[in-house]
Scaffold this active site. Structure first.
Site, PDB file in Angstrom:
ATOM      1  N   THR A 273       0.811  -1.326  -0.059  1.00 36.47           N
ATOM      2  CA  THR A 273      -0.067  -0.064   0.016  1.00 36.47           C
ATOM      3  C   THR A 273       0.851   1.419  -0.090  1.00 36.47           C
ATOM      4  O   THR A 273       1.910   1.036   0.445  1.00 36.47           O
ATOM      5  CB  THR A 273      -0.762  -0.004   1.456  1.00 36.47           C
ATOM      6  OG1 THR A 273      -1.806  -1.144   0.983  1.00 36.47           O
ATOM      7  CG2 THR A 273      -1.461   1.078   1.653  1.00 36.47           C
TER       8      THR A 273
ATOM      9  N   ARG B  39     -13.743  -7.958   0.021  1.00 39.79           N
ATOM     10  CA  ARG B  39     -13.098  -7.582   1.141  1.00 39.79           C
ATOM     11  C   ARG B  39     -12.619  -6.322   0.998  1.00 39.79           C
ATOM     12  O   ARG B  39     -11.932  -5.872   0.066  1.00 39.79           O
ATOM     13  CB  ARG B  39     -12.048  -8.560   0.985  1.00 39.79           C
ATOM     14  CG  ARG B  39     -11.058  -8.491   2.572  1.00 39.79           C
ATOM     15  CD  ARG B  39      -9.702  -7.653   2.179  1.00 39.79           C
ATOM     16  NE  ARG B  39      -8.884  -7.609   3.105  1.00 39.79           N
ATOM     17  CZ  ARG B  39      -8.008  -6.737   3.167  1.00 39.79           C
ATOM     18  NH1 ARG B  39      -7.522  -6.060   2.155  1.00 39.79           N
ATOM     19  NH2 ARG B  39      -7.037  -6.602   4.329  1.00 39.79           N
ATOM     20  N   ILE B  40     -12.551  -5.360   2.143  1.00 38.35           N
ATOM     21  CA  ILE B  40     -12.180  -4.179   2.317  1.00 38.35           C
ATOM     22  C   ILE B  40     -11.025  -4.300   3.440  1.00 38.35           C
ATOM     23  O   ILE B  40     -11.533  -4.774   4.608  1.00 38.35           O
ATOM     24  CB  ILE B  40     -13.175  -3.100   2.716  1.00 38.35           C
ATOM     25  CG1 ILE B  40     -14.331  -3.239   1.532  1.00 38.35           C
ATOM     26  CG2 ILE B  40     -12.346  -1.755   2.872  1.00 38.35           C
ATOM     27  CD1 ILE B  40     -13.986  -2.683   0.327  1.00 38.35           C
ATOM     28  N   GLY B  41      -9.916  -3.645   3.522  1.00 38.99           N
ATOM     29  CA  GLY B  41      -8.993  -3.659   4.464  1.00 38.99           C
ATOM     30  C   GLY B  41      -9.108  -2.338   5.203  1.00 38.99           C
ATOM     31  O   GLY B  41     -10.066  -1.725   5.310  1.00 38.99           O
ATOM     32  N   ASP B  42      -7.862  -2.118   5.924  1.00 39.66           N
ATOM     33  CA  ASP B  42      -8.019  -0.813   6.763  1.00 39.66           C
ATOM     34  C   ASP B  42      -7.835   0.508   6.132  1.00 39.66           C
ATOM     35  O   ASP B  42      -8.101   1.585   6.706  1.00 39.66           O
ATOM     36  CB  ASP B  42      -6.658  -0.878   7.964  1.00 39.66           C
ATOM     37  CG  ASP B  42      -5.545  -1.142   7.151  1.00 39.66           C
ATOM     38  OD1 ASP B  42      -5.434  -2.147   6.321  1.00 39.66           O
ATOM     39  OD2 ASP B  42      -4.556  -0.428   7.477  1.00 39.66           O
TER      40      ASP B  42
ATOM     41  N   GLY C  10      -4.523  -5.789   7.099  1.00 41.18           N
ATOM     42  CA  GLY C  10      -5.816  -4.645   7.484  1.00 41.18           C
ATOM     43  C   GLY C  10      -6.579  -5.112   8.423  1.00 41.18           C
ATOM     44  O   GLY C  10      -6.997  -4.246   9.383  1.00 41.18           O
TER      45      GLY C  10
ATOM     46  N   THR D 287      -0.025   0.616   6.648  1.00 40.66           N
ATOM     47  CA  THR D 287       0.282  -0.411   5.769  1.00 40.66           C
ATOM     48  C   THR D 287       0.531  -1.845   6.532  1.00 40.66           C
ATOM     49  O   THR D 287       1.340  -1.866   7.475  1.00 40.66           O
ATOM     50  CB  THR D 287       1.340  -0.377   4.810  1.00 40.66           C
ATOM     51  OG1 THR D 287       1.481  -1.393   4.029  1.00 40.66           O
ATOM     52  CG2 THR D 287       2.791   0.002   5.477  1.00 40.66           C
ATOM     53  N   GLY D 288      -0.146  -2.784   6.100  1.00 38.34           N
ATOM     54  CA  GLY D 288       0.044  -4.148   6.711  1.00 38.34           C
ATOM     55  C   GLY D 288      -1.439  -4.934   6.847  1.00 38.34           C
ATOM     56  O   GLY D 288      -2.245  -4.807   6.115  1.00 38.34           O
TER      57      GLY D 288
END
Ligand code: ASP
Length: 338
Positions: free
Chosen positions: A204, A232-235, A258, A255-256
């Site tokens: 990211t 799927r949605i991350g952070d 999520g 970043t990581g």
């Protein structure tokens, strides 16, 4: 809309004048930090050419964002400028070069927050937007909402005059091979949900900035995780998790992995620690190296407080990162020992 926003900021600045005079930004020093993702980044697997390309692109992006600040531009514009350069580069998992979903598509997420006003904008799961950070900024400035997703976000984008691009623009061979590798390694859908993703999937991009008014801003843009499914949605588009900015504390872009950054509300937790007296380095370091490590979450953040103090901790082998501090000093790093 920019004019309305600027007018709003001016009124706010006048109202807050006594507080701003006491603001800890001596000499109107501006500062910026950026990241291009964290993960397993080992020297052994990196060619000299590829490493040089990463360092050059990070330098270009941080310098361009810094130039905006030097010329008196606001933090959000600096964040946009730096992130656009990383989105347009095939090296990073954002915009061109975004990772592929299980269906072989690209679904992009981005968010932005203005620390002066606590205004924020985010988009999730967009497929035809060249620079998702621009759409997140438009959601912040031109809509009454904070987060728009999928087809609705793209309908809004069309109304705002954004160009709808063909998804083939996002393709890179490197990311397609990563999808094929992920598919090979996957036993079944249930296993892929349960297993932690490989750290190599993280790249990211994000930026945090402190402008000459003493205003903080943060932004993040991503293709998410390779082989993601079910929308799927991350952070990254979640305010408080992947992105946060408040002049009263700090600005963070993450970043990581999520799912951990969402559950541990990482960006907000770091800024709350600053609000309660921790230094930028202590707050970001504790959350990334203690709280997240204990939880099993991998990744890192770039963070910046109202004094211009920068911290960029990560608990992975490396994180693509760069900064220019209030003294104008440029730093570019990839591995953990630099
Ligand atoms: N945090 C992003 C996500 O979970 C991935 C990354 O940072 O590369 O979607």
């Amino acid at each position: 809309m920019t004019t309305v926003r600027q007018a709003r900021k001016l009124v706010l600045s006048l109202l807050l004048l006594p507080a701003l005079c006491a603001h800890a930004n001596p000499g109107n020093g501006v500062a910026i930090a950026i990241h291009g993702g964290a993960g397993t980044i080992s020297r052994a697997e990196m060619t000299a050419e590829r490493e040089a390309a990463f360092r050059a692109k990070l330098t270009e992006a941080v310098t361009a964002g810094h130039q905006v600040l030097i010329e008196g531009g606001d933090g959000v514009d600096a964040v946009r400028t730096a992130i656009n350069i990383l989105e347009d580069s095939p090296l990073f998992n954002a915009g061109k070069g975004a990772v592929f979903t299980a269906a072989g598509t690209n679904e992009l997420d981005a968010s932005v927050m203005d620390g002066a006003t606590r205004n924020a904008g985010a988009v999730a799961g967009v497929k035809h937007i060249r620079n998702p950070i621009d759409l997140a900024i438009s959601v912040m400035n031109d809509s009454k909402h904070v987060m728009l997703s999928g087809d609705g976000a793209e309908a809004f984008a069309r109304e705002q005059g954004f160009e709808m691009i063909d998804p083939s623009y996002f393709y890179t061979e490197h990311r397609w091979k990563a999808l094929e590798k992920a598919r090979e390694g996957e036993r079944d859908a249930a296993a892929s949900l349960a297993e932690p993703p490989k750290q190599t999937f993280f790249s990211t991009v994000g930026a945090v900035a402190l402008d000459a008014n003493g205003d903080l801003a943060a932004g993040t843009s991503t293709g998410g995780m390779t082989n993601k499914r079910w929308g799927r949605i991350g952070d990254s588009p979640v305010i408080g998790a992947g992105t946060f900015a408040d002049n009263a504390s700090c600005a963070v872009s993450a970043t990581g992995h999520g799912e951990f950054f969402i559950r541990w509300v990482v960006a907000y937790d770091i800024c709350q620690r600053v609000a309660h007296g921790a230094s930028m380095t202590e707050a970001a370091g504790t959350v990334i190296n203690d709280v997240l490590v204990e939880a099993g979450g991998t990744g890192g953040v770039i963070s910046l407080d109202a004094n211009g103090d920068i911290a960029m901790p990560f608990n992975t082998e490396g994180m693509y990162r760069a900064s220019i501090d209030t003294d104008g000093k440029l730093y570019v790093g990839i591995y953990g020992d630099e």
